[in-house]
Design a protein around this motif. Structure first.
Motif, short mmCIF file in Angstrom:
data_model
loop_
_atom_site.label_atom_id
_atom_site.label_comp_id
_atom_site.label_asym_id
_atom_site.label_seq_id
_atom_site.Cartn_x
_atom_site.Cartn_y
_atom_site.Cartn_z
N THR A 1 8.65 -31.49 88.27
CA THR A 1 7.93 -32.28 87.13
C THR A 1 7.92 -33.76 87.72
O THR A 1 6.77 -34.24 87.41
N ALA A 2 8.54 -33.96 88.66
CA ALA A 2 8.53 -35.45 89.17
C ALA A 2 7.54 -35.27 90.25
O ALA A 2 7.91 -34.68 91.61
N MET A 3 6.35 -35.74 90.35
CA MET A 3 5.41 -35.75 91.22
C MET A 3 5.47 -36.99 92.46
O MET A 3 6.23 -37.93 92.11
N PRO A 4 5.33 -36.67 93.84
CA PRO A 4 5.83 -37.79 94.83
C PRO A 4 4.88 -38.91 94.74
O PRO A 4 3.82 -38.83 94.24
N GLY A 5 5.29 -39.90 95.15
CA GLY A 5 4.43 -41.08 95.18
C GLY A 5 3.90 -41.48 93.77
O GLY A 5 4.62 -41.38 92.78
N ASN A 6 2.66 -41.94 93.95
CA ASN A 6 1.84 -42.46 92.93
C ASN A 6 0.79 -41.04 92.41
O ASN A 6 -0.32 -41.43 91.67
N ILE A 7 1.23 -40.07 92.76
CA ILE A 7 0.02 -38.81 92.47
C ILE A 7 0.44 -38.55 91.01
O ILE A 7 1.55 -38.19 90.54
N ASP A 8 -0.79 -38.54 90.14
CA ASP A 8 -0.93 -38.45 88.78
C ASP A 8 -1.62 -36.95 88.81
O ASP A 8 -2.99 -36.84 89.26
N LEU A 9 -1.13 -35.86 88.02
CA LEU A 9 -1.94 -34.46 87.79
C LEU A 9 -3.24 -34.75 87.26
O LEU A 9 -4.27 -33.88 87.34
N GLN A 10 -3.27 -35.85 86.24
CA GLN A 10 -4.50 -35.96 85.50
C GLN A 10 -5.56 -37.01 86.11
O GLN A 10 -6.58 -37.07 85.86
N VAL B 1 -6.13 -33.70 90.11
CA VAL B 1 -5.31 -33.27 90.77
C VAL B 1 -4.57 -31.83 90.41
O VAL B 1 -4.36 -31.06 91.19
N GLY B 2 -4.44 -31.80 89.15
CA GLY B 2 -3.91 -30.44 88.46
C GLY B 2 -4.95 -29.32 88.71
O GLY B 2 -4.38 -28.15 88.85
N ASP B 3 -6.03 -29.62 88.92
CA ASP B 3 -7.13 -28.64 89.06
C ASP B 3 -6.91 -27.93 90.77
O ASP B 3 -6.95 -26.55 90.91
N PHE B 4 -6.74 -28.85 91.46
CA PHE B 4 -6.27 -28.60 92.80
C PHE B 4 -4.93 -27.72 92.89
O PHE B 4 -4.68 -26.81 93.69
N ILE B 5 -3.97 -28.21 92.17
CA ILE B 5 -2.50 -27.41 92.22
C ILE B 5 -2.62 -26.17 91.76
O ILE B 5 -2.29 -25.22 92.23
N SER B 6 -3.62 -25.83 90.74
CA SER B 6 -3.81 -24.64 90.04
C SER B 6 -4.48 -23.55 90.94
O SER B 6 -4.26 -22.50 91.41
N PHE B 7 -5.37 -24.40 92.00
CA PHE B 7 -6.13 -23.43 92.94
C PHE B 7 -5.04 -23.14 94.21
O PHE B 7 -5.07 -22.14 94.71
N LEU B 8 -4.32 -24.18 94.51
CA LEU B 8 -3.26 -23.79 95.46
C LEU B 8 -2.13 -22.66 95.03
O LEU B 8 -1.72 -21.86 95.99
N LYS B 9 -1.96 -22.44 93.81
CA LYS B 9 -0.85 -21.53 93.37
C LYS B 9 -1.63 -20.00 93.49
O LYS B 9 -0.77 -19.29 93.35
N ALA B 10 -2.86 -19.96 93.43
CA ALA B 10 -3.66 -19.04 93.45
C ALA B 10 -3.91 -18.32 94.82
O ALA B 10 -4.39 -17.32 95.18
N LYS B 11 -3.50 -19.07 95.87
CA LYS B 11 -3.62 -18.87 97.31
C LYS B 11 -2.27 -18.69 97.90
O LYS B 11 -1.45 -19.19 97.70
N ASN B 12 -2.59 -17.92 99.31
CA ASN B 12 -1.45 -17.81 100.06
C ASN B 12 -1.61 -19.05 101.04
O ASN B 12 -2.49 -19.20 102.03
N THR B 13 -0.92 -19.94 100.68
CA THR B 13 -0.72 -21.25 101.54
C THR B 13 -0.01 -21.59 102.54
O THR B 13 -0.18 -22.29 103.42
N ASN B 14 0.60 -20.34 102.99
CA ASN B 14 1.83 -20.51 104.07
C ASN B 14 0.80 -20.52 105.48
O ASN B 14 1.45 -20.85 106.43
#
Length: 664
Positions: free
Chosen positions: A417-426, A439-452
């Protein structure tokens, strides 16, 4: 052959040919409905309006594709087809057939495939156009060796293997023997790597390019395609003869295993009996019988039989050699080949029209489209396409957030819940056109990918590309009128197929009582074979024949009475075969009744026939079911169209129709 395997490889795109066959044959593509000013409306059906540009475009398109000039229509004649097509499509929409989930999912699949060429950047120049035209006009003949890349062999191993095979050829080994021994193409066991002739766009592009750039008689360097590594040996080049339009009558060869259990094919399916049938049909054609009628009634190729045996025009390399060689050997329109055999059956071929290779200016647009649709020919990468989209839609990146994202990737993905720095999901990560991506759209994209396994910067780049391509994809219809037109074609073609299946085809096949009533009303249309009822008489000598004729002239007698009289008075000397004979069942009857060739050893003085021809009788429903179902479908369609005409107010602007130049 490998190039035919490439050519026939099924894709979602190719399936539409079947789904829309009815629509394409009738009208081809149908332009999207757009707002029309009253002065441009050439046809109105109720509240639906269709413009002059749409009608004129497709009138020209479909008439120019006719194989037979005699079948070209005037604008007035074409308008009748156009009206009927529109009535059926509107009926399908009123039934809600295009709102079914199955319909929408299938259409979406077609759209995904059709959109691909519009979502890449392909730049072509005059040199590419000239190259494609040369390869259209000139066919190359080649053989190949294939080494696949698979689980047991990686790319480097495959390359080493193909190089080793090439060294064997350089040392003097026979290329086709190498293909037989080492190629991973299964067909090489039969064709020893031989591919026959091919031309532009028939092969995957790297293979085609190597085949045309390698000198005749030489072997290419290893060529990489999606199938693996190839060596290509070029054997010959010839000028294309263009296309030929033909019709054919076909008898399919017996299916393997269709025998009596003792290794003997059933008589009705034996190859010899099929050849005999074709010989009989050829004799009828030589005597002036109508090719179209015979094809409709006797050809085993049911798809072409409906159209009198006509096939789509083809080049010499697009058909199996036995068929194409016989077709291109016909010298004049209307010429008919003797019975020929292909790997699929026996054929009689009628030439309809020769179509030479068009001049470059006639097909330059078509070649450009084929180049554009082939990503392997692209001179620019996806990066250039994305770059152009960014420029067109004024793409802007929030550089402050962009610099923070890679450092905090794991935290972002974890969902804390606590985002680093000044990053705002909106917060807006980037913007383009009228789109703002958070930024939230990007996070949703990341969760659907194998980022390792992907670098953070690459993940952001991939995300931006996906956003831009999606945005472009959503605007294809408004941005590209030709794409909108193509989608309308697929939509209406699928809808026409669905509504015709519901209202005509299934109904005719399933309505048993209706079909029987139709048969009783129309059974005289399809008659059986002409027959002869009587005797075949063979006498010992001419004196015996005279006595037989004397008996038959006095009073009616049956076969047994005649034989009894002759045995009592003259000691026999007479053989009689009685019955009902069809053409081809008895050579003596054929000779006397149907003017067939004289049987070997026939003595007309002592062997003759007595009796009468029987008028042909209607075929039974079982014998002619396919023909009557087709006619019943036509009747159902005629009645349905009559009802649609009554139910809809139809207005044609005849003045505008007259202004369209006729192609007839």
């Amino acid at each position: 052959m490998m190039h035919r395997a490439f050519q026939h490889k099924q894709t979602l795109f190719s399936k539409i040919v079947k789904a829309c066959a009815f629509a394409v044959l009738l009208l081809g593509a149908i332009a999207p409905s757009v707002a029309q000013s009253p002065k441009d409306v050439i046809l109105s059906i109720g509240d639906h309006h269709f413009g002059t540009d749409e009608f004129q475009y497709f009138y020209k398109k479909n008439n120019s594709q006719m194989n037979d000039d005699a079948k070209m229509l005037s604008p007035q004649e074409y308008m009748e087809l156009f009206i009927n097509f529109k009535l059926k499509v509107l009926a399908g929409e009123q039934m809600g057939l295009d709102t079914l989930a199955s319909f929408m999912n299938e259409l979406k699949g077609y759209r995904d495939e059709l959109a691909k060429p519009y979502l890449t950047h392909v730049k072509f120049n005059d040199e590419m156009l000239q190259t494609a035209y040369y390869r259209t006009k000139h066919e190359r003949k080649a053989s190949h060796v294939l080494v696949q890349i698979n689980e047991g062999r990686d790319s480097l191993q495959a390359l080493a293997r193909i190089q080793e095979i090439r060294q064997k050829w350089e040392a003097g080994a026979d290329f086709n023997e190498l293909a037989f021994q080492y190629s991973d193409d299964p067909s090489a066991r039969m064709n020893r790597g031989e591919l026959g002739y091919f031309s532009a766009f028939m092969m995957v592009y790297p293979f085609e390019d190597a085949a045309y750039k390698t000198p005749i008689g030489q072997v290419s360097q290893p060529v990489r395609t999606q199938f693996g590594y190839h060596l290509v040996r070029v054997e010959d080049e010839r000028e294309s003869k263009g296309q030929i339009a033909v019709a054919h009558i076909m008898k399919r060869l017996p299916e393997p295993g269709n025998d009596d259990g003792h290794g003997h094919a059933h008589a009705y399916r034996s190859e010899a009996s099929l050849k005999s049938e074709m010989d009989s049909l050829y004799q009828l054609l030589q005597q002036g019988a109508d090719f179209t009628s015979l094809a409709q009634e006797y050809s085993d190729d049911q798809y072409s039989a409906r159209n009198g045996g006509q096939l789509q025009p083809f080049t010499e390399s697009r058909m199996v050699p036995e068929f194409s060689q016989a077709a291109f050997a016909l010298q004049n329109d209307g010429d008919i080949s003797p019975v020929i055999r292909s790997p699929y059956g026996w054929h009689i071929i009628k030439r309809i029209k020769r179509i030479p290779v068009p001049q470059l200016d006639e097909i330059s647009d078509q070649l450009r489209e084929q180049i554009r649709k082939n990503p392997q020919i692209s001179q620019h990468s996806r990066e250039l396409f994305i770059s152009e989209l960014k420029k067109e839609y004024s793409f802007e990146m929030n550089t402050a957030i962009e610099s923070e994202l890679p450092k905090n990737l794991k935290t972002l993905i974890s969902g804390e819940t606590a985002m680093p720095g000044n990053i705002d999901l909106q917060a807006v990560l980037c913007s383009f056109g009228d789109e703002k991506v958070s930024v939230g759209d990007f996070i949703s994209f990341l969760k659907a990918k194998n980022t390792n396994t992907v670098q953070p910067n690459q993940l952001l780049s991939d995300f931006v590309e996906d956003c831009l391509v999606r945005y472009e994809n959503e605007r294809l219809e408004s941005k590209h009128p030709d794409f909108a037109m193509l989608m309308k074609e697929y939509h209406d073609g699928m809808l026409l197929f669905a509504v015709s299946e519901k209202m005509i085809w299934n109904k005719a096949a399933e309505d048993t009582l209706g079909l029987e009533r139709f048969y009783e009303k129309n059974k005289s249309k399809y008659l059986g074979d002409e027959k002869f009822e009587g005797w075949v008489i063979k006498c010992r000598d001419f004196e015996t024949r005279s006595k037989v004729d004397e008996i038959l002239a006095q009073e009616p007698v049956d076969k047994q009475e005649l034989l009894s009289i002759m045995n009592a008075r003259n000691g026999g000397g007479v053989a009689v075969i009685d019955g009902v004979f069809k053409k081809g069942e008895n050579p003596v009857v054929d000779f006397y009744v149907w003017n067939a060739s004289r049987p070997a050893g026939l003595d007309e003085k002592i062997t003759y026939v007595r009796g009468n021809k029987m008028s042909p009788e209607p075929k039974t429903l079982d014998e002619s079911r396919g023909l009557h179902i087709a006619d019943y479908q036509s009747e159902l369609e005629t009645q349905w169209l009559a009802d649609l005409h009554k139910q809809n107010r139809i207005r044609v602007n005849k003045k505008l129709v007259k202004q369209i130049s006729s192609l007839k």
